[in-house]
Design an enzyme around this catalytic site. Structure first.
Site, PDB file in Angstrom:
ATOM      1  N   LYS A  34       0.841  -1.201   0.000  1.00 56.73           N
ATOM      2  CA  LYS A  34       0.000   0.000   0.000  1.00 56.73           C
ATOM      3  C   LYS A  34       0.876   1.252   0.000  1.00 56.73           C
ATOM      4  O   LYS A  34       2.079   1.184   0.260  1.00 56.73           O
ATOM      5  CB  LYS A  34      -0.924   0.004   1.219  1.00 56.73           C
ATOM      6  CG  LYS A  34      -0.198   0.061   2.554  1.00 56.73           C
ATOM      7  CD  LYS A  34      -1.173   0.026   3.720  1.00 56.73           C
ATOM      8  CE  LYS A  34      -0.416   0.072   5.056  1.00 56.73           C
ATOM      9  NZ  LYS A  34      -1.330   0.120   6.214  1.00 56.73           N
ATOM     10  N   TYR A  84      15.287  31.510   4.815  1.00 57.52           N
ATOM     11  CA  TYR A  84      14.255  32.310   5.469  1.00 57.52           C
ATOM     12  C   TYR A  84      14.527  32.490   6.957  1.00 57.52           C
ATOM     13  O   TYR A  84      14.941  31.561   7.647  1.00 57.52           O
ATOM     14  CB  TYR A  84      12.884  31.650   5.299  1.00 57.52           C
ATOM     15  CG  TYR A  84      12.349  31.670   3.894  1.00 57.52           C
ATOM     16  CD1 TYR A  84      12.028  32.870   3.253  1.00 57.52           C
ATOM     17  CD2 TYR A  84      12.146  30.489   3.196  1.00 57.52           C
ATOM     18  CE1 TYR A  84      11.527  32.885   1.960  1.00 57.52           C
ATOM     19  CE2 TYR A  84      11.637  30.485   1.906  1.00 57.52           C
ATOM     20  CZ  TYR A  84      11.332  31.691   1.299  1.00 57.52           C
ATOM     21  OH  TYR A  84      10.832  31.701   0.014  1.00 57.52           O
TER      22      TYR A  84
END
Length: 375
Positions: free
Chosen positions: A43, A271
């Site tokens: 999955k 940043y």
């Protein structure tokens, strides 16, 4: 514009997957437990490793049973994998209105209540049979029959219908990969009491997930394994539990230096200017960021450059990170973010521990923007 483009060259950050190690891990866990059958959980795109490639690799060593979470995941496998003799179990809750699709793709849904079965048979044409897996909730609290009477009623209904065929009966353990043995024991007792009370033969049972296979293989019926994380080589109980066997790492995360420059004293990067150079320092920019799944909280994490440990500095941005360098390196130098370089290694478990999460979340978070390169 018809010329084929080498996508890797356009943005050189990628994941390397060693499929031979997937095969060897599957064989190792089977030998360790003595199991006769393996249901490989693929999955979430095989936990981020690539479901189609993983299924083909495991099929080559004899695996014929696979498990996914959604109909879409299963449909992709049916469309992309040419073999017609493998089974697909749907682990997640499925809407009964999609029975026609499950029949068309030969899927086996996990079913947790009698009403779903009763509604499903109304949609199954005469002459067609839907394979089903009986899900039993022994303590996970997500889905499944929750008492012996419910298990008995569902099994009886399946047995009485010519439109349904039982493929398996299973439960999932909440504490198989941690230290709560009492809760695990309670789940095991519930499973055995309910399936035996319903007279369901043990040939249908599969209750050994990765944690159970590793740390509880002597405590439960182990004829059939249903495992995911151990196939991909990492410890599902990290960092609390130590591995009882040696598995092989499957995934490596790589990038290449895109820009190099020297910071002067007092100069900052990224940043917020959260990192400021205290002395002249070489740094490099890599084309990978949180949009690729390199999580923003990985600031400060180590990376490997030419077998040497360096670190991510400043804030991680959507598309780029900045790393420290011990000297100037040329543009295009390979950098290892997960994997081995020389004598140094960064494991998925170490990466996950730094991120304060589990390896499963790390490998499934890496986005499709990172090409998977198969070896």
């Amino acid at each position: 514009m018809n010329k084929k483009i080498d996508i890797l060259r356009t943005r050189p950050s990628w994941i390397e997957i060693n499929l031979k190690n997937v095969q060897e891990n599957a064989q190792t866990i089977m030998q360790y437990t003595g199991a006769k059958k393996l249901i490989a959980v693929v999955k979430a795109n095989a936990y981020g490793h690539g479901a189609v490639a993983t299924v083909k690799a495991l099929y080559a060593i004899g695996v014929r049973d696979f498990a996914v979470a959604t109909i879409a995941e299963a449909a992709l496998l049916r469309q992309e994998v040419a073999y017609d003799d493998f089974q697909i179990l749907l682990l997640g809750v499925q809407d009964v209105s999609f029975v026609d699709i499950m029949l068309a793709y030969h899927l086996s849904p996990a079913v947790g209540n009698l009403s779903w079965l009763q509604e499903a048979v109304k949609s199954i044409p005469e002459g067609k049979v839907l394979d089903v897996q009986l899900a039993i909730d022994t303590g996970m609290g997500r889905m499944g029959a929750h008492s012996q009477s419910q298990v008995t009623a569902m099994y009886a209904f399946i047995q009485s219908s010519d439109k349904l065929r039982l493929r398996g009966v299973f439960t999932h353990f909440a504490t198989a990969d941690d230290s709560n043995q009492q809760y695990y024991d309670e789940q095991v007792a519930n499973f055995y009491n309910w399936v035996r009370g319903a007279n369901i033969p043990n040939k249908y049972w599969h209750l050994a997930n990765s944690g159970s296979a590793l740390w509880h293989s002597k405590e439960i019926d182990i004829q059939t394994l249903r495992v995911g994380s151990v196939l991909y080589g990492y410890n599902p109980g990290a960092p609390k539990l130590k591995m009882p066997i040696q598995l092989k790492n499957v995934l490596s995360l790589k990038s290449r230096i895109g820009f190099v420059h020297e910071l002067g004293v007092g100069e900052s990067v990224s940043y917020g200017a959260t990192y400021t150079a205290e002395k002249p320092q070489w740094v490099a920019t890599l084309p990978i960021g949180y949009a690729d799944g390199y999580l923003r909280r990985m600031a400060g994490m180590k990376v490997l450059v030419a077998g040497h440990v360096e670190h991510v500095i400043g804030r991680i941005t959507m598309d780029q990170i900045v790393i420290s360098l011990n000297k100037e390196y040329p543009v295009d130098t390979e950098v290892t973010l997960i994997g081995r370089d020389g004598q140094e290694e960064i494991t998925v478990e170490e990466f996950a521990e730094y991120a304060d999460t589990i390896p499963h979340e790390i490998s499934t978070t890496f986005s499709a923007r990172l090409p998977r390169i198969y070896d």
